[in-house]
Design an enzyme around this catalytic site. Structure first.
Site, PDB file in Angstrom:
ATOM      1  N   CYS A 198     -15.542   1.379  20.849  1.00 13.25           N
ATOM      2  CA  CYS A 198     -15.957   0.083  20.383  1.00 13.25           C
ATOM      3  C   CYS A 198     -17.407  -0.047  20.414  1.00 13.25           C
ATOM      4  CB  CYS A 198     -15.348  -1.203  20.765  1.00 13.25           C
ATOM      5  SG  CYS A 198     -13.610  -1.179  20.176  1.00 13.25           S
TER       6      CYS A 198
ATOM      7  N   CYS B 148     -14.236  -1.431  24.805  1.00 13.39           N
ATOM      8  CA  CYS B 148     -14.204  -0.137  25.331  1.00 13.39           C
ATOM      9  C   CYS B 148     -15.484   0.974  25.034  1.00 13.39           C
ATOM     10  CB  CYS B 148     -12.869   0.945  24.828  1.00 13.39           C
ATOM     11  SG  CYS B 148     -12.891   0.968  22.872  1.00 13.39           S
TER      12      CYS B 148
ATOM     13  N   CYS C 255      -7.079  -2.993   4.028  1.00 11.93           N
ATOM     14  CA  CYS C 255      -6.804  -1.633   3.936  1.00 11.93           C
ATOM     15  C   CYS C 255      -7.567  -1.214   2.999  1.00 11.93           C
ATOM     16  CB  CYS C 255      -5.184  -1.370   4.182  1.00 11.93           C
ATOM     17  SG  CYS C 255      -5.035   0.629   3.796  1.00 11.93           S
TER      18      CYS C 255
ATOM     19  N   CYS D 278     -10.906   2.632  18.402  1.00 16.42           N
ATOM     20  CA  CYS D 278     -10.735   1.869  19.709  1.00 16.42           C
ATOM     21  C   CYS D 278      -9.696   2.293  20.550  1.00 16.42           C
ATOM     22  CB  CYS D 278     -10.217   0.275  19.205  1.00 16.42           C
ATOM     23  SG  CYS D 278      -9.949  -0.580  20.729  1.00 16.42           S
TER      24      CYS D 278
ATOM     25  N   ARG E 201      -2.211  -2.505  -6.991  1.00 15.03           N
ATOM     26  CA  ARG E 201      -1.888  -3.295  -5.960  1.00 15.03           C
ATOM     27  C   ARG E 201      -0.763  -4.589  -6.487  1.00 15.03           C
ATOM     28  NH1 ARG E 201      -2.686  -0.227  -2.967  1.00 15.03           N
ATOM     29  NH2 ARG E 201      -3.840   0.071  -0.829  1.00 15.03           N
TER      30      ARG E 201
ATOM     31  N   ARG F  41      -6.568   1.336  18.307  1.00 16.79           N
ATOM     32  CA  ARG F  41      -6.530   2.130  16.906  1.00 16.79           C
ATOM     33  C   ARG F  41      -5.325   2.431  16.177  1.00 16.79           C
ATOM     34  NH1 ARG F  41      -7.965   8.086  18.914  1.00 16.79           N
ATOM     35  NH2 ARG F  41      -9.754   6.540  20.201  1.00 16.79           N
TER      36      ARG F  41
ATOM     37  N   CYS G 168     -11.286  -3.757  20.138  1.00 21.61           N
ATOM     38  CA  CYS G 168     -11.286  -4.789  21.243  1.00 21.61           C
ATOM     39  C   CYS G 168     -12.754  -5.083  21.689  1.00 21.61           C
ATOM     40  CB  CYS G 168     -10.645  -4.027  22.289  1.00 21.61           C
ATOM     41  SG  CYS G 168     -11.736  -2.446  23.071  1.00 21.61           S
TER      42      CYS G 168
ATOM     43  N   HIS H 103       0.888  -4.427   5.873  1.00 22.14           N
ATOM     44  CA  HIS H 103      -0.363  -4.467   6.689  1.00 22.14           C
ATOM     45  C   HIS H 103      -1.418  -4.595   5.844  1.00 22.14           C
ATOM     46  CE1 HIS H 103      -0.475  -0.359   4.673  1.00 22.14           C
ATOM     47  NE2 HIS H 103      -1.650  -0.429   4.820  1.00 22.14           N
ATOM     48  N   GLU H 104      -1.469  -5.058   4.855  1.00 20.27           N
ATOM     49  CA  GLU H 104      -2.362  -5.542   3.850  1.00 20.27           C
ATOM     50  C   GLU H 104      -2.098  -7.228   3.701  1.00 20.27           C
ATOM     51  OE1 GLU H 104      -4.387  -2.369   1.048  1.00 20.27           O
ATOM     52  OE2 GLU H 104      -3.225  -3.853   0.135  1.00 20.27           O
TER      53      GLU H 104
ATOM     54  N   CYS I 153       0.903  -1.153  -0.053  1.00 16.33           N
ATOM     55  CA  CYS I 153      -0.135  -0.059   0.038  1.00 16.33           C
ATOM     56  C   CYS I 153       0.800   1.127  -0.065  1.00 16.33           C
ATOM     57  CB  CYS I 153      -0.839   0.173   1.384  1.00 16.33           C
ATOM     58  SG  CYS I 153      -1.482   1.455   1.609  1.00 16.33           S
ATOM     59  N   HIS I 154       0.232   2.347  -0.466  1.00 19.27           N
ATOM     60  CA  HIS I 154       0.984   3.766  -0.311  1.00 19.27           C
ATOM     61  C   HIS I 154       1.672   4.219   1.112  1.00 19.27           C
ATOM     62  CE1 HIS I 154       1.479   5.609  -4.277  1.00 19.27           C
ATOM     63  NE2 HIS I 154       0.428   4.965  -4.589  1.00 19.27           N
ATOM     64  N   THR I 155       0.939   3.419   2.148  1.00 15.44           N
ATOM     65  CA  THR I 155       1.222   3.670   3.601  1.00 15.44           C
ATOM     66  C   THR I 155       2.610   3.067   3.738  1.00 15.44           C
ATOM     67  OG1 THR I 155      -1.119   3.788   4.283  1.00 15.44           O
ATOM     68  CG2 THR I 155       0.596   3.535   5.597  1.00 15.44           C
TER      69      THR I 155
END
Length: 391
Positions: free
Chosen positions: A113, A110, A190, A121, A386, A125, A107, A77-78, A55-57
């Site tokens: 959530c 909380c 993502c 969260c 992707r 988060r 979670c 993260h993907e 991803c670009h992140t």
């Protein structure tokens, strides 16, 4: 017992040595090397990653943007994979379950959530600066340095999927239908969820409305796909890369604007095209100048701009407070979806809906995990949406 569950029985409670793409510094090539992955602790899950995408992140983190300051680190993260083992207290998953990691956890307990007003969260988060596990403030990865000494390898975005095995907080792991194709469900970690959800949940695009998408990467095209599903009448794609227009035609983009082809700002072009502006615009570029163009492209009185780009600059919003009386701005993270409780339903819609999300259209390249550096170059050069890596 399936093969994945059998593997879990043989490795549960043990340190696993596996391959990972380790980043030792900003803009350095990833090093494919052996790392040790510790067993999951309380409320943690160890996952065998089968597919991961870029991803670009991830690209921004590789460059050293967005508060990535500790090394060595495992990005990514993907992804999608199979549970290898679970720690104490994890009751909603077991070895062999098919899962999708999420960077924006839930979670379930909380105040955030429990609220239907947010998908935040209190604990899990997204936090780009976070590099350790919640339970003990430590890492679950280690590697031998040049002197042969073992040193910790830090986590990224609650996930760290550029490894054959990773350990996550259970709040950041979503169990999905085992019949769902993991190589496609990977995208729901993502980008696709973020874009589609921005159109469905944050903007709530209505039938017959007009839409402008600024930045036609995967997230922008996912927003277009979401608007198409909501039967928007016109979806205008804005990008400086003509290659993206070919991708956009498959995702419901009806018209295209390349700002370089005009002698006036993009928002003026769009206002002329739409008799005053679009109902909804989506900013997916992470550029404040683009955000302002997206904002001004919406219709006076009711226009809504949804911001999804990651903005590393310290600059503030490029608008005067008085302008917000006439147009609105909202931000969307993970498309407004609560990951643990709502993502499984999105998976079902991708599998069985009458008008399924075009996941295949987002995967432009597939490479083996060992070619991760080449995959990053494809994204940096604007040649891929992707790139799927097979581990």
């Amino acid at each position: 017992m399936d093969g994945a569950a059998a593997i879990g029985l043989s490795t549960a409670g043990k340190v696993i040595t596996c391959k990972a793409a380790v980043l030792w510094g900003p803009e350095e090539p990833f090093v494919i090397q052996e790392v040790q992955v510790e067993p999951p602790q309380r409320l943690e899950v160890r996952v065998k990653i089968l597919f991961t995408s870029i991803c670009h992140t991830d690209l921004g983190a590789w460059k050293g943007e967005n508060v990535v300051t500790v090394y060595p680190r495992i990005l990514g993260h993907e992804a999608a994979g199979v549970v290898e083992s679970v720690g104490e207290g994890v009751e909603d998953m077991r070895a062999g379950d098919h899962v999708v990691p999420i960077f924006h956890g839930e979670c379930g307990d909380c105040a955030f959530c429990r609220s239907d007003k947010t998908n935040m969260c209190a604990v899990y988060r997204v936090d780009p600066s976070k590099s350790v596990m919640v339970g003990d403030g430590g890492t679950r990865f280690s590697v031998a340095d040049a002197a042969g000494e073992r040193r910790p390898v830090y986590h990224f975005l609650n996930t760290s999927t550029f490894a054959e095995y990773t350990v996550l907080d259970s709040a950041c792991v979503v169990k999905i239908n085992p019949a769902a194709p993991l190589e496609r469900m990977c995208l729901l970690s993502c980008g696709i969820t973020t874009g589609v959800g921005a159109a469905w949940n944050t903007a709530n695009v209505t039938e017959g409305s007009t839409v402008a998408v600024f930045g036609m990467g995967a997230v922008g095209l996912a927003a277009a796909e979401g608007a198409r599903h909501r039967k928007a009448s016109r979806i205008i794609g804005i990008d400086v890369s003509p290659v993206k227009f070919d991708y956009g035609r498959k995702m419901g983009i009806t018209e295209f604007v390349n700002p370089r082809d005009h002698d006036k700002p993009a928002h003026e072009v769009i206002q002329e095209m739409t008799n005053g502006g679009v109902d909804y615009s989506f900013e997916c570029a992470g550029n404040l100048d683009v955000l302002r163009e997206a904002f001004l492209s919406t219709h006076d009185g009711w226009g809504l701009t949804v911001m999804m780009g990651i903005h590393p600059t310290p600059r503030l919003l490029p608008m005067h407070p008085m302008e917000l009386y006439y147009r609105r701005v909202a931000a969307s993270i993970f498309g407004g979806f609560k990951g643990k409780s709502q993502l499984p339903d999105l998976v079902e819609k991708c599998m069985h809906g009458d008008d399924r999300i075009n996941l295949d259209g987002f995967i432009t390249h597939e490479l083996p995990f060992g070619e991760i550096n080449e995959a990053f170059q494809l994204l940096q050069q604007g040649k891929s949406l992707r790139c799927m890596l097979r581990l």
